[in-house]
Design an enzyme around this catalytic site. Structure first.
Site, PDB file in Angstrom:
ATOM      1  N   CYS A   1       0.827  -1.215   0.000  1.00  0.00           N
ATOM      2  CA  CYS A   1       0.000   0.000   0.000  1.00  0.00           C
ATOM      3  C   CYS A   1       0.855   1.256   0.000  1.00  0.00           C
ATOM      4  O   CYS A   1       0.865   2.044   0.958  1.00  0.00           O
ATOM      5  CB  CYS A   1      -0.939  -0.006   1.199  1.00  0.00           C
ATOM      6  SG  CYS A   1      -2.205  -1.285   1.111  1.00  0.00           S
ATOM      7  N   GLU A   2       1.601   1.450  -1.064  1.00  0.00           N
ATOM      8  CA  GLU A   2       2.415   2.640  -1.288  1.00  0.00           C
ATOM      9  C   GLU A   2       2.452   2.912  -2.782  1.00  0.00           C
ATOM     10  O   GLU A   2       2.607   1.988  -3.585  1.00  0.00           O
ATOM     11  CB  GLU A   2       3.848   2.440  -0.769  1.00  0.00           C
ATOM     12  CG  GLU A   2       3.984   2.356   0.734  1.00  0.00           C
ATOM     13  CD  GLU A   2       3.684   3.677   1.424  1.00  0.00           C
ATOM     14  OE1 GLU A   2       3.777   4.734   0.764  1.00  0.00           O
ATOM     15  OE2 GLU A   2       3.353   3.653   2.623  1.00  0.00           O
TER      16      GLU A   2
ATOM     17  N   TYR B   1      20.825  -6.313  -3.231  1.00  0.00           N
ATOM     18  CA  TYR B   1      20.148  -5.265  -2.488  1.00  0.00           C
ATOM     19  C   TYR B   1      18.658  -5.489  -2.280  1.00  0.00           C
ATOM     20  O   TYR B   1      18.052  -4.828  -1.449  1.00  0.00           O
ATOM     21  CB  TYR B   1      20.370  -3.891  -3.148  1.00  0.00           C
ATOM     22  CG  TYR B   1      21.825  -3.503  -3.179  1.00  0.00           C
ATOM     23  CD1 TYR B   1      22.429  -2.970  -2.052  1.00  0.00           C
ATOM     24  CD2 TYR B   1      22.595  -3.715  -4.305  1.00  0.00           C
ATOM     25  CE1 TYR B   1      23.773  -2.639  -2.056  1.00  0.00           C
ATOM     26  CE2 TYR B   1      23.945  -3.393  -4.325  1.00  0.00           C
ATOM     27  CZ  TYR B   1      24.527  -2.852  -3.203  1.00  0.00           C
ATOM     28  OH  TYR B   1      25.848  -2.544  -3.206  1.00  0.00           O
TER      29      TYR B   1
END
Length: 392
Positions: free
Chosen positions: A319-320, A348
């Protein structure tokens, strides 16, 4: 940077040159002579290792342009027909339209794992990448270091240790992991601009090399040396003020970066280090320009013959608004449930993964040299989250 290959079907992970991206540090003149030898049973690798470490023993290596050479798999899938020799890597598209990793059909892996998404690496590619660095610095008095921040999987760091790499760490826990994985701690390099006293005391006790990046580092290193009762060998990290032409979030060599000592303050740092001759020994310099980030997205399985090529935004479930993996990507319209591979996710990605929205971190696998697929990290489960609150 050195890269492993990773793949992960589903809308989140997977990939090709992943690295675990290795950083190489050409600073072996600062390292103590040891009887250490790589444990890998690979005649070609041993030959290259001895060429690097013995060919110019006792001599100063002449100036040489270091030209990284392409890493080409010697064990590519036999049915690969869509890539040229200059661009081959451990992931290839077979004549049947399926994606393969070192000859292993990724769809089969996807069907057999406990859940998706997941990471899939090539152990053989990791070895090839390491060998490529050895070849690139052949003739130089050089040491190749693996940056734990890229991927801290215990099995991966143990593999680089077996190949002859040294540990490059940026935290106390990475330092502990390096020791757990069997690295020679006197050859370990401790980087980072936010080191704390407790971490530096451990580094001093283990005999690690430590990069000086700020005034605070010098103060804490002097205290650490006195607590440990021994001198600390230090490197001075210099900010070269060079624009590496990479994404600004991963650029670390320009003047506005928080990393390294700027040239106008270099003399002050040298004078400060000289003041503490009983605590610090300057043995070398260090610099870093930054990392490269790329993403290539493709389907695991072949699309339908009449599938329309469309433009997609490939997004995740978090949720972004920033949770997207690629925008405006042209792909054949996939069938429902089809797997996606996000290349170059080995470096990474897992090491920076979070449990935001209580999304548990995925499992990791690699393809062994014999073509078998082995799990090298368990998936997290809900009970792992609750364990943090046990007894409270």
């Amino acid at each position: 940077m050195a890269a492993s290959c990773s793949a992960a079907p589903s809308s989140n992970l997977a990939n090709r040159h992943q690295l675990p991206r290795a950083s190489y540090n050409l600073q072996s003149r600062t390292l103590p002579k040891t009887s250490w030898k790589p444990s890998v049973q690979n005649p070609n690798l041993l030959k290259r290792f001895h060429a690097v470490t013995q060919k110019h023993e006792g001599k100063r290596a002449s100036k040489t342009n270091i030209i990284p050479r392409a890493v080409i798999s010697e064990k590519m899938a036999k049915n690969n027909t869509n890539t040229s020799s200059s661009t081959r890597h451990c992931f290839s598209r077979g004549e049947d339209g399926y994606l393969y990793c070192e000859g292993v059909k990724v769809q089969d892996v996807m069907d057999s794992v406990e859940r998706t998404p997941f990471y899939l690496y090539s152990k053989t590619q990791l070895t090839r990448n390491f060998e490529a660095y050895l070849t690139a610095v052949e003739g130089l008095d050089a040491t190749i270091g693996y940056a734990f921040k890229a991927n801290n999987n215990l099995k991966i760091v143990e593999h680089f240790r077996s190949l002859g790499g040294v540990a490059v760490v940026v935290s106390g826990n990475e330092l502990k992991l390096a020791e757990r994985a069997g690295f020679d701690m006197t050859r370990c390099v401790f980087n980072g601009n936010g080191k704390v006293l407790s971490e530096l005391v451990v580094a001093a006790q283990k005999g690690a090399l430590v990069n000086v990046e700020s005034e605070f580092d010098i103060e804490l290193l002097v205290m650490s040396a006195r607590i440990a009762g021994d001198k600390i060998r230090v490197l001075l990290r210099i900010n070269p003020d060079v624009d590496p032409q990479v994404h600004p979030y991963v650029a670390s060599g320009n003047k506005n970066s928080k990393f390294g000592v700027r040239s106008e303050k270099l003399k002050w740092f040298l004078d400060e280090i000289r003041k503490y001759k009983y605590e610090l020994t300057l043995v070398g310099v260090h610099y870093d320009l930054g990392s490269t980030i790329t993403n290539h997205i493709e389907l695991v399985s072949p699309s339908l013959p009449d599938a329309q090529i469309s433009t997609f935004d490939v997004v995740g479930p978090v949720c972004e608004s920033a949770d997207f993996l690629g925008k405006d990507r042209e792909l054949p319209t996939p069938m429902k449930g089809a797997g996606l591979v996000i290349h170059d996710a080995g470096a990474y990605c897992m090491s920076m993964a979070s449990c935001y929205n209580l999304k548990s971190r995925p499992p990791e696998y690699w393809v062994e040299e014999d073509g078998s697929v082995k799990k090298i990290r368990h998936a997290e489960i809900f009970e792992d989250h609750l364990r943090s609150f046990k007894g409270l």
